[in-house]
Design a protein around this motif. Sequence first.
Motif, short mmCIF file in Angstrom:
data_model
loop_
_atom_site.label_atom_id
_atom_site.label_comp_id
_atom_site.label_asym_id
_atom_site.label_seq_id
_atom_site.Cartn_x
_atom_site.Cartn_y
_atom_site.Cartn_z
N VAL A 121 4.78 10.41 21.71
CA VAL A 121 5.81 11.38 21.33
C VAL A 121 5.92 11.41 19.81
CG1 VAL A 121 8.28 11.88 21.43
CG2 VAL A 121 7.07 11.16 23.50
N ALA A 122 5.81 10.26 19.19
CA ALA A 122 5.84 10.19 17.72
C ALA A 122 4.59 10.88 17.17
CB ALA A 122 5.89 8.74 17.27
N SER A 123 4.64 11.23 15.90
CA SER A 123 3.48 11.81 15.23
C SER A 123 2.33 10.80 15.26
CB SER A 123 3.88 12.12 13.78
OG SER A 123 2.92 12.89 13.16
N LYS A 124 1.14 11.30 15.59
CA LYS A 124 0.00 10.38 15.75
C LYS A 124 -0.26 9.56 14.49
CE LYS A 124 -2.17 13.27 19.23
NZ LYS A 124 -3.08 14.38 19.49
N GLU A 125 -0.03 10.18 13.34
CA GLU A 125 -0.26 9.45 12.09
C GLU A 125 0.65 8.24 11.93
OE1 GLU A 125 -2.24 12.11 8.73
OE2 GLU A 125 -0.04 12.15 8.74
N GLU A 133 -9.48 7.01 19.96
CA GLU A 133 -10.08 7.97 19.02
C GLU A 133 -9.84 9.42 19.42
OE1 GLU A 133 -14.56 7.77 21.02
OE2 GLU A 133 -14.24 7.10 18.96
N GLN A 134 -9.41 9.62 20.66
CA GLN A 134 -9.10 10.98 21.11
C GLN A 134 -7.62 11.33 20.95
OE1 GLN A 134 -10.66 11.02 25.10
NE2 GLN A 134 -12.77 10.77 24.43
N TYR A 136 -5.14 9.83 22.52
CA TYR A 136 -4.34 9.48 23.70
C TYR A 136 -3.94 8.01 23.63
CZ TYR A 136 -6.62 13.71 25.55
OH TYR A 136 -7.10 14.98 25.72
N MET B 82 -7.87 22.74 24.74
CA MET B 82 -8.02 21.33 24.37
C MET B 82 -6.71 20.53 24.37
SD MET B 82 -11.19 20.77 24.26
CE MET B 82 -11.00 19.05 23.79
N ALA B 84 -4.37 20.61 26.48
CA ALA B 84 -3.81 20.51 27.83
C ALA B 84 -4.12 19.16 28.50
CB ALA B 84 -4.33 21.67 28.69
N PRO B 120 0.50 19.69 19.83
CA PRO B 120 -0.74 19.80 19.06
C PRO B 120 -1.68 18.62 19.25
CG PRO B 120 1.10 19.20 17.64
CD PRO B 120 1.69 19.51 18.98
N VAL B 121 -2.95 18.88 19.02
CA VAL B 121 -3.94 17.79 18.94
C VAL B 121 -3.79 17.09 17.59
CG1 VAL B 121 -6.41 17.29 18.80
CG2 VAL B 121 -5.55 18.90 20.52
N ALA B 122 -3.53 17.84 16.54
CA ALA B 122 -3.29 17.24 15.22
C ALA B 122 -1.99 16.44 15.25
CB ALA B 122 -3.21 18.33 14.16
N SER B 123 -1.86 15.56 14.30
CA SER B 123 -0.63 14.80 14.16
C SER B 123 0.54 15.76 13.93
CB SER B 123 -0.79 13.85 12.96
OG SER B 123 0.25 12.91 12.94
N LYS B 124 1.64 15.51 14.65
CA LYS B 124 2.78 16.45 14.57
C LYS B 124 3.28 16.63 13.14
CE LYS B 124 4.21 15.47 19.27
NZ LYS B 124 5.04 14.63 20.14
N LYS B 126 1.63 16.86 10.56
CA LYS B 126 0.75 17.75 9.80
C LYS B 126 0.92 19.22 10.16
CE LYS B 126 -3.10 14.77 8.47
NZ LYS B 126 -4.53 14.48 8.67
N TYR B 136 6.70 20.14 21.15
CA TYR B 136 5.74 20.96 21.89
C TYR B 136 5.42 22.23 21.10
CZ TYR B 136 7.51 18.07 25.77
OH TYR B 136 7.88 17.03 26.58
N LEU B 160 -11.90 17.35 18.49
CA LEU B 160 -11.62 16.60 19.72
C LEU B 160 -12.65 16.92 20.80
CD1 LEU B 160 -9.93 14.72 21.49
CD2 LEU B 160 -8.41 16.65 21.99
#
Lengths: 323, 323
Positions: A121-125, A133-134, A136, B82, B84, B120-124, B126, B136, B160
């Motif tokens: 839920v948090a920003s991936k960064e 690496e994907q 998840y 991607m 999903a 998003p796939v990118a970090s939120k 960003k 979302y 990805l």
Amino acid sequence: MFTFHTQKYFSFNKFLFLSICSLVLFTESISSQETLAEKLGYQKDAKLLIVHADDLGLAHAENMATIKSLEKGVVNSSSIIMPAPWVSEIANYAKKNNNAQDLGLHLTITAEWKNYKWGPVASKEKVPSLINEQGYFFEECPSNASVAEVETELRAQIELAYAMGIKPTHLDSHMGCLFWGNLKFFEVYLKLAREYGLPCLVDKSFGSLFPSEDAFQQLLKDQDVMVVLDQDFTISEEQYAEGPEQYYTSTLRSLEPGLTQFLIHTAYDNDEMQAITIDHPSWGAAWRQADFDFFTSDVCKQIIKEERIILVTWREISKVLKN
Amino acid sequence: MFTFHTQKYFSFNKFLFLSICSLVLFTESISSQETLAEKLGYQKDAKLLIVHADDLGLAHAENMATIKSLEKGVVNSSSIIMPAPWVSEIANYAKKNNNAQDLGLHLTITAEWKNYKWGPVASKEKVPSLINEQGYFFEECPSNASVAEVETELRAQIELAYAMGIKPTHLDSHMGCLFWGNLKFFEVYLKLAREYGLPCLVDKSFGSLFPSEDAFQQLLKDQDVMVVLDQDFTISEEQYAEGPEQYYTSTLRSLEPGLTQFLIHTAYDNDEMQAITIDHPSWGAAWRQADFDFFTSDVCKQIIKEERIILVTWREISKVLKN
């Protein structure tokens, strides 16, 4: 899911562990002069039971079966995987029902299914040690992840619940990652429970994870923790193989006085659940259907009646503990 | 889904728009002396058809139906959302089949379903302009979002796909957000297509979005673009109401020479799809089942045979354009 994917990380048998463990409620300190049963208005030796379904938000089939079991069955509590795709369906249900049901947060730092994934839920960064690496979550508990990042993610999950209109009744831990993954994760879990004023599930057996039992007891003391002796059951693979109804029946028939929790998983054995749980028969679609079938059955209701078992919720317990 | 959620943003009728528009392939420049049909080894006036199923990765029911329609039906191309939840199922399929199928990327910056969400796939952090307060994507095309953030997100989706072992054959745009949302988004889309060497779907009617048709033509020219006159069909709500089989049959029976694409959506009308598409009968579960039924039917195969329609894929087209 309160599962045993994490077995490779731990040497002890968590089935046995859960079957014999006691339940500890972390909440405001209360007098030790009165038992929880008495505070709730029952006899001191009453048999109190929470029937708790994990994994809300995982799937539509999980949501629908669990809502039905909460409304029509003896299931009276549940908890939500906030990063999962179907959380909005539960948030909409909670708001529509004025948060009448007992809905906790099943704090989650894993995405264990083969073909069906989610990330933080948090920003991936902000949580790089929690993701693969994907992007998840990992399939297993990330026991070596950054403690600060675990706190960031768990806090984001709790905040998201409130932002979605969910008023959580309690906290617990998906796959037990916050219990047996890393002692520091456990401390974060306690910290957040206190900060948000939410009771959280703890096994007193967790003392074995500490350098000493004394250190564990000190932690409980420092947290103004009220320990409620209890029993906590979840069905094992062996018990499932022998027959869920047999296991649940015998466990209910021999329930001890005090507060007990059953950790179950209710869903429908349909295409969606079979696909999510592919290559994973334990806690799979048929398993979850069996839990649903038993805990919505007249047989179960009759046993509870005959054994004079009193169903209580985390919400009710929380209220009396806070008074 | 190539839908019309965005209707409120645009004054023109996209049903009509799609029905009359032509298809443009952005790829390496080639000689204009030879038609695409000839390059593929067919008569100059051959009727070439791509039957393209959108929305892979959306749901298990979408994945299974689309894979079956790719393997057994006349569907010969598809594209993947991607962000999903069910993308891993498609990535595992692609790897197992050595990326034999025509799988594009259905670049996505929306999460339009009521109870089932993704971000998003990118970090939120960003891409803050692409997400709502819950993290979302928005339900509608975020036409005022940051162009730089759109590029960040689309790039993350393409990266990805490669990281998951998918070898994309082409690009297109979910809900057309990169076409009619913002002209700058369209430029990003072209830029990424060129950068990754992937053909991308464009309507030549997009010229109406530019300050002048000349400006649009100049953009195509500057991109070393090969324009393939074509037709692009997707069923409208009115045509669906009149009967999908009737619409598809009459459209196939009257197909013009050149390259045509059908944009369809194949899924099973089951609990999962009904729940995802709740309150949204257009492009809903029954609609997708109808698409599946027609494009896997013997009737459809027979019409294609009788009309001497030649099925071609993006992969095949890409190869001859690059030669």
